[in-house]
Design a protein around this motif. Structure first.
Motif, short mmCIF file in Angstrom:
data_model
loop_
_atom_site.label_atom_id
_atom_site.label_comp_id
_atom_site.label_asym_id
_atom_site.label_seq_id
_atom_site.Cartn_x
_atom_site.Cartn_y
_atom_site.Cartn_z
N TYR A 1 17.36 -1.95 12.29
CA TYR A 1 16.46 -2.22 13.41
C TYR A 1 15.15 -1.43 13.22
O TYR A 1 14.32 -1.41 14.09
N GLU A 2 14.99 -0.79 12.07
CA GLU A 2 13.85 0.10 11.82
C GLU A 2 12.66 -0.66 11.27
O GLU A 2 12.79 -1.77 10.75
N THR A 3 11.51 -0.01 11.32
CA THR A 3 10.28 -0.59 10.79
C THR A 3 10.33 -0.65 9.28
O THR A 3 11.19 -0.04 8.64
N GLU A 4 9.37 -1.35 8.71
CA GLU A 4 9.31 -1.44 7.25
C GLU A 4 9.06 -0.08 6.61
O GLU A 4 9.61 0.22 5.54
N LEU A 5 8.26 0.77 7.24
CA LEU A 5 7.98 2.08 6.65
C LEU A 5 9.16 3.03 6.81
O LEU A 5 9.42 3.85 5.92
N GLU A 6 9.89 2.93 7.91
CA GLU A 6 11.12 3.72 8.04
C GLU A 6 12.16 3.26 7.02
O GLU A 6 12.89 4.08 6.45
N THR A 7 12.20 1.96 6.76
CA THR A 7 13.11 1.42 5.76
C THR A 7 12.72 1.91 4.37
O THR A 7 13.58 2.31 3.58
N LEU A 8 11.43 1.90 4.06
CA LEU A 8 10.97 2.42 2.77
C LEU A 8 11.35 3.89 2.62
O LEU A 8 11.81 4.31 1.55
N ALA A 9 11.18 4.67 3.67
CA ALA A 9 11.56 6.09 3.61
C ALA A 9 13.06 6.24 3.32
O ALA A 9 13.46 7.10 2.52
N TRP B 1 14.94 4.06 1.74
CA TRP B 1 15.13 3.66 0.35
C TRP B 1 14.74 4.79 -0.60
O TRP B 1 15.40 5.02 -1.61
N MET B 2 13.69 5.49 -0.27
CA MET B 2 13.22 6.57 -1.16
C MET B 2 14.17 7.77 -1.14
O MET B 2 14.16 8.58 -2.07
N GLU B 3 14.99 7.90 -0.12
CA GLU B 3 15.95 9.00 -0.05
C GLU B 3 17.18 8.75 -0.91
O GLU B 3 17.90 9.70 -1.24
N GLN B 4 17.42 7.50 -1.28
CA GLN B 4 18.60 7.15 -2.08
C GLN B 4 18.20 7.05 -3.55
O GLN B 4 17.28 6.30 -3.89
N PRO B 5 18.90 7.75 -4.43
CA PRO B 5 18.52 7.74 -5.86
C PRO B 5 18.48 6.35 -6.49
O PRO B 5 17.56 6.05 -7.26
N ASP B 6 19.43 5.48 -6.16
CA ASP B 6 19.46 4.16 -6.81
C ASP B 6 18.29 3.27 -6.38
O ASP B 6 17.66 2.62 -7.21
N THR B 7 17.97 3.25 -5.10
CA THR B 7 16.85 2.43 -4.65
C THR B 7 15.51 3.08 -5.00
O THR B 7 14.55 2.38 -5.33
N ARG B 8 15.46 4.39 -4.97
CA ARG B 8 14.24 5.10 -5.38
C ARG B 8 13.91 4.79 -6.84
O ARG B 8 12.76 4.56 -7.20
N ARG B 9 14.93 4.77 -7.68
CA ARG B 9 14.74 4.51 -9.11
C ARG B 9 14.11 3.13 -9.32
O ARG B 9 13.24 2.96 -10.18
N ILE B 10 14.51 2.14 -8.53
CA ILE B 10 13.95 0.80 -8.67
C ILE B 10 12.48 0.79 -8.21
O ILE B 10 11.60 0.29 -8.92
N ILE B 11 12.22 1.35 -7.04
CA ILE B 11 10.85 1.36 -6.50
C ILE B 11 9.89 2.13 -7.40
O ILE B 11 8.74 1.75 -7.57
N MET B 12 10.41 3.20 -8.01
CA MET B 12 9.56 4.07 -8.83
C MET B 12 9.67 3.76 -10.33
O MET B 12 9.22 4.55 -11.16
N ASP C 1 0.82 -1.21 0.00
CA ASP C 1 0.00 0.00 0.00
C ASP C 1 0.85 1.26 0.00
O ASP C 1 0.55 2.23 -0.70
N SER C 2 1.94 1.25 0.74
CA SER C 2 2.82 2.42 0.82
C SER C 2 3.53 2.66 -0.51
O SER C 2 3.62 3.80 -0.98
N VAL C 3 4.05 1.59 -1.11
CA VAL C 3 4.72 1.72 -2.40
C VAL C 3 3.73 2.22 -3.45
O VAL C 3 4.04 3.13 -4.23
N ASN C 4 2.53 1.66 -3.46
CA ASN C 4 1.53 2.09 -4.44
C ASN C 4 1.09 3.54 -4.21
O ASN C 4 0.80 4.25 -5.17
N ALA C 5 1.04 3.98 -2.98
CA ALA C 5 0.71 5.38 -2.70
C ALA C 5 1.79 6.30 -3.26
O ALA C 5 1.49 7.33 -3.87
#
Length: 170
Positions: free
Chosen positions: A122-130, A132-143, A53-57
């Motif tokens: 040690y972070e939650t899944e949503l903190e981990t997603l955040a 990932w979204m701050e890094q250009p390489d991982t953001r590019r994959i997710i998006m 749901d978070s990725v799709n949002a």
């Protein structure tokens, strides 16, 4: 007497709600120490859907199509999360030398790999997603506009460390 007792209990509850929250413990850097995030059995079934749901949002906010949860990609992600923990290092190669492409083929995914994102935290899944979204390489994959399917899983060690893996395919 019962009325007086009821009033006293109500006042006690109201006063307890007004008590200040405990101060977080501070680290040597002056920042609050993170709270240990434990994934319970009841939460484990919900995590994949929260991430989906978070990725799709995020994708929807950028005008991208939604991705669908894929059981084969979930299996590839779960295998890699456990393997990273066994190796005690976050990287994209398995202990047997396998790549993300090898892993999705082994679980029978018939599409192509868009990318894999990983984390040791040690972070939650949503903190981990955040993060990932701050890094250009991982953001590019997710998006990625090519992504159609998502696999997401983790492995949590007894000390609380979590090894997260997200795999996107088309």
């Amino acid at each position: 007497m019962i009325r007086l007792l009821s009033i006293m209990i109500a006042l006690s509850v109201a006063l307890a709600a007004c008590a200040p929250a405990p101060e977080p413990r501070m680290g040597a850097d002056g920042k609050p120490l993170p709270q240990l995030y434990r994934i319970s059995r009841s939460d484990s079934g919900k995590l994949q859907f929260r991430m989906l749901d978070s990725v799709n949002a995020l994708r929807g906010a950028s005008g991208l199509g939604q991705v669908q949860l894929n059981s084969a990609l979930n299996a590839a992600a779960a295998t890699h999360s456990r393997d990273m923990a066994n190796q005690n290092r976050p990287w994209h190669f398995g202990s047997d030398g396998s790549s993300p492409v090898d892993r999705i083929q082994r679980v029978g995914y018939e599409g192509e790999l868009v990318g894999e994102v990983i984390s040791e935290t040690y972070e939650t899944e949503l903190e981990t997603l955040a993060a990932w979204m701050e890094q250009p390489d991982t953001r590019r994959i997710i998006m990625s506009a090519d992504a159609q399917n998502l696999g997401f899983s983790w492995y949590q060690e007894s000390n609380g460390k979590i090894w997260w893996t997200m795999v996107l395919g088309k």
